[in-house]
Design a protein around this motif. Structure first.
Motif, PDB file in Angstrom:
ATOM      1  N   ALA A  74      -0.703  50.326  23.098  1.00 37.36           N
ATOM      2  CA  ALA A  74      -0.739  51.084  21.846  1.00 37.36           C
ATOM      3  C   ALA A  74       0.220  50.476  20.829  1.00 37.36           C
ATOM      4  CB  ALA A  74      -0.388  52.552  22.097  1.00 37.36           C
ATOM      5  N   ASP A  75       1.407  50.109  21.290  1.00 40.18           N
ATOM      6  CA  ASP A  75       2.384  49.476  20.403  1.00 40.18           C
ATOM      7  C   ASP A  75       1.858  48.145  19.868  1.00 40.18           C
ATOM      8  OD1 ASP A  75       4.034  51.598  20.991  1.00 40.18           O
ATOM      9  OD2 ASP A  75       5.275  50.487  22.425  1.00 40.18           O
ATOM     10  N   LYS A  76       1.287  47.347  20.768  1.00 42.32           N
ATOM     11  CA  LYS A  76       0.758  46.037  20.367  1.00 42.32           C
ATOM     12  C   LYS A  76      -0.414  46.208  19.404  1.00 42.32           C
ATOM     13  CE  LYS A  76       2.103  42.623  21.404  1.00 42.32           C
ATOM     14  NZ  LYS A  76       3.042  41.753  20.652  1.00 42.32           N
ATOM     15  N   ALA A  77      -1.272  47.179  19.652  1.00 42.27           N
ATOM     16  CA  ALA A  77      -2.415  47.417  18.763  1.00 42.27           C
ATOM     17  C   ALA A  77      -1.941  47.808  17.362  1.00 42.27           C
ATOM     18  CB  ALA A  77      -3.327  48.492  19.346  1.00 42.27           C
ATOM     19  N   LEU A  78      -0.908  48.630  17.281  1.00 42.51           N
ATOM     20  CA  LEU A  78      -0.362  49.025  15.980  1.00 42.51           C
ATOM     21  C   LEU A  78       0.222  47.814  15.248  1.00 42.51           C
ATOM     22  CD1 LEU A  78       0.205  51.423  14.048  1.00 42.51           C
ATOM     23  CD2 LEU A  78       2.434  51.622  15.164  1.00 42.51           C
ATOM     24  N   LEU A  79       0.937  46.962  15.979  1.00 43.89           N
ATOM     25  CA  LEU A  79       1.524  45.775  15.359  1.00 43.89           C
ATOM     26  C   LEU A  79       0.450  44.796  14.895  1.00 43.89           C
ATOM     27  CD1 LEU A  79       4.714  44.647  17.288  1.00 43.89           C
ATOM     28  CD2 LEU A  79       4.467  45.213  14.878  1.00 43.89           C
ATOM     29  N   ILE A  80      -0.531  44.532  15.740  1.00 40.46           N
ATOM     30  CA  ILE A  80      -1.599  43.608  15.358  1.00 40.46           C
ATOM     31  C   ILE A  80      -2.357  44.149  14.153  1.00 40.46           C
ATOM     32  CG2 ILE A  80      -3.832  42.654  16.100  1.00 40.46           C
ATOM     33  CD1 ILE A  80      -2.552  42.324  18.898  1.00 40.46           C
ATOM     34  N   THR A  81      -2.614  45.450  14.140  1.00 39.49           N
ATOM     35  CA  THR A  81      -3.274  46.072  12.991  1.00 39.49           C
ATOM     36  C   THR A  81      -2.442  45.908  11.733  1.00 39.49           C
ATOM     37  OG1 THR A  81      -4.379  47.677  14.424  1.00 39.49           O
ATOM     38  CG2 THR A  81      -4.186  48.257  12.095  1.00 39.49           C
ATOM     39  N   SER A  82      -1.133  46.069  11.860  1.00 37.31           N
ATOM     40  CA  SER A  82      -0.233  45.899  10.714  1.00 37.31           C
ATOM     41  C   SER A  82      -0.369  44.510  10.127  1.00 37.31           C
ATOM     42  CB  SER A  82       1.230  46.096  11.132  1.00 37.31           C
ATOM     43  OG  SER A  82       1.440  47.343  11.711  1.00 37.31           O
ATOM     44  N   TYR A  83      -0.271  43.510  10.975  1.00 40.29           N
ATOM     45  CA  TYR A  83      -0.337  42.129  10.495  1.00 40.29           C
ATOM     46  C   TYR A  83      -1.725  41.781   9.975  1.00 40.29           C
ATOM     47  CZ  TYR A  83       4.430  41.259  11.657  1.00 40.29           C
ATOM     48  OH  TYR A  83       5.797  41.309  11.646  1.00 40.29           O
ATOM     49  N   LEU A  84      -2.773  42.308  10.600  1.00 42.81           N
ATOM     50  CA  LEU A  84      -4.129  42.064  10.119  1.00 42.81           C
ATOM     51  C   LEU A  84      -4.336  42.662   8.733  1.00 42.81           C
ATOM     52  CD1 LEU A  84      -7.041  41.091  10.500  1.00 42.81           C
ATOM     53  CD2 LEU A  84      -7.520  43.274  11.642  1.00 42.81           C
ATOM     54  N   MET A  85      -3.972  43.920   8.549  1.00 47.67           N
ATOM     55  CA  MET A  85      -4.192  44.577   7.262  1.00 47.67           C
ATOM     56  C   MET A  85      -3.330  43.946   6.157  1.00 47.67           C
ATOM     57  SD  MET A  85      -6.550  46.812   7.555  1.00 47.67           S
ATOM     58  CE  MET A  85      -7.355  45.880   8.805  1.00 47.67           C
ATOM     59  N   LEU A  86      -2.089  43.610   6.487  1.00 44.14           N
ATOM     60  CA  LEU A  86      -1.228  42.973   5.478  1.00 44.14           C
ATOM     61  C   LEU A  86      -1.719  41.568   5.147  1.00 44.14           C
ATOM     62  CD1 LEU A  86       2.265  44.270   6.660  1.00 44.14           C
ATOM     63  CD2 LEU A  86       1.035  44.928   4.566  1.00 44.14           C
ATOM     64  N   THR A  87      -2.427  40.942   6.076  1.00 44.20           N
ATOM     65  CA  THR A  87      -3.035  39.633   5.800  1.00 44.20           C
ATOM     66  C   THR A  87      -4.288  39.808   4.946  1.00 44.20           C
ATOM     67  OG1 THR A  87      -2.165  38.698   7.852  1.00 44.20           O
ATOM     68  CG2 THR A  87      -4.054  37.579   6.861  1.00 44.20           C
ATOM     69  N   LEU A  88      -5.137  40.777   5.306  1.00 49.67           N
ATOM     70  CA  LEU A  88      -6.377  41.001   4.546  1.00 49.67           C
ATOM     71  C   LEU A  88      -6.101  41.387   3.100  1.00 49.67           C
ATOM     72  CD1 LEU A  88      -8.591  42.891   7.169  1.00 49.67           C
ATOM     73  CD2 LEU A  88      -8.838  40.525   6.370  1.00 49.67           C
ATOM     74  N   THR A  89      -4.985  42.061   2.863  1.00 48.77           N
ATOM     75  CA  THR A  89      -4.651  42.472   1.488  1.00 48.77           C
ATOM     76  C   THR A  89      -3.822  41.419   0.760  1.00 48.77           C
ATOM     77  OG1 THR A  89      -2.736  43.718   2.314  1.00 48.77           O
ATOM     78  CG2 THR A  89      -4.803  44.938   1.989  1.00 48.77           C
ATOM     79  N   GLY A  90      -3.573  40.282   1.398  1.00 47.99           N
ATOM     80  CA  GLY A  90      -2.885  39.178   0.736  1.00 47.99           C
ATOM     81  C   GLY A  90      -1.367  39.274   0.723  1.00 47.99           C
ATOM     82  N   VAL A  91      -0.807  40.246   1.418  1.00 51.53           N
ATOM     83  CA  VAL A  91       0.653  40.377   1.454  1.00 51.53           C
ATOM     84  C   VAL A  91       1.246  39.298   2.358  1.00 51.53           C
ATOM     85  CG1 VAL A  91       2.577  41.887   2.109  1.00 51.53           C
ATOM     86  CG2 VAL A  91       0.549  42.855   0.988  1.00 51.53           C
TER      87      VAL A  91
END
Length: 188
Positions: A74-91
């Motif tokens: 669950a922790d890893k999924a939250l972190l991967i989601t964080s990095y994916l979304m921040l990448t998709l939004t160009g941050v």
């Protein structure tokens, strides 16, 4: 309260872990929609539930095999989601996301290869691995705090990118070296 009364609540840590998994969806949507204050709130709720379920599991000895597997996932999924979304939004840059996910894939692949071709694989996180996870969490938190408009220095984005990259590379190489050595010693 009797022991049997307390044990009736053993399900709570696993329920909190499941809640954290469910929180990934509103967290991802908030990041994608650039609703950073909402994302920050969901992230803090997830972090609090993680701390609380860990406390309950340790304090009351409500540990379970399911929790031992589901909690870090669950922790890893939250972190991967964080990095994916921040990448998709160009941050964050794509190369950083690929490095973060690539490190995890190398570790998991190596662990599976060791398990199937050499012997029992009991993965214990190294200090560098724990440091990398902590850095990843703190960088996401600092970036979301900054993007939400709260007091934070703007250098957290470029500084965080390089800090995550450095710790991901260092911990990934460390895992490769340690487990290559163990494989060599086990087969020779």
């Amino acid at each position: 309260m009797q022991v049997t009364d307390v044990n009736r609540w053993r399900w709570i840590p696993n329920a909190l872990t499941f809640l954290r998994v469910l929180l990934i969806i509103p967290f991802a949507v908030s990041l994608y929609d650039e609703e950073y204050r909402s994302a920050l709130l969901v992230f803090l709720i997830a972090a609090a539930s993680d701390g609380f379920d860990g406390y309950l599991a340790r304090h009351f000895d409500w540990k379970s095999r399911l929790g031992a597997i589901a909690d870090p996932l669950a922790d890893k999924a939250l972190l991967i989601t964080s990095y994916l979304m921040l990448t998709l939004t160009g941050v964050l840059p794509l190369w950083l996301f690929l490095l973060v996910i690539g490190r995890d894939l190398v570790i998991v692949s190596g662990g599976l290869a060791y398990h199937y071709f050499i012997g029992r694989f009991d993965m214990q996180p190294s200090m560098l691995g724990k440091l990398n996870t902590l850095v990843q969490i703190l960088v996401v938190l600092a970036i979301v705090v900054y993007l939400a408009g709260y007091p934070m220095q703007p250098w957290v984005i470029p500084g965080g990118i390089w800090l995550v990259a450095a710790t991901a590379l260092a911990s990934g190489l460390h895992y490769i070296l340690v487990w290559t050595r163990r494989a060599w010693l086990a087969t020779h």
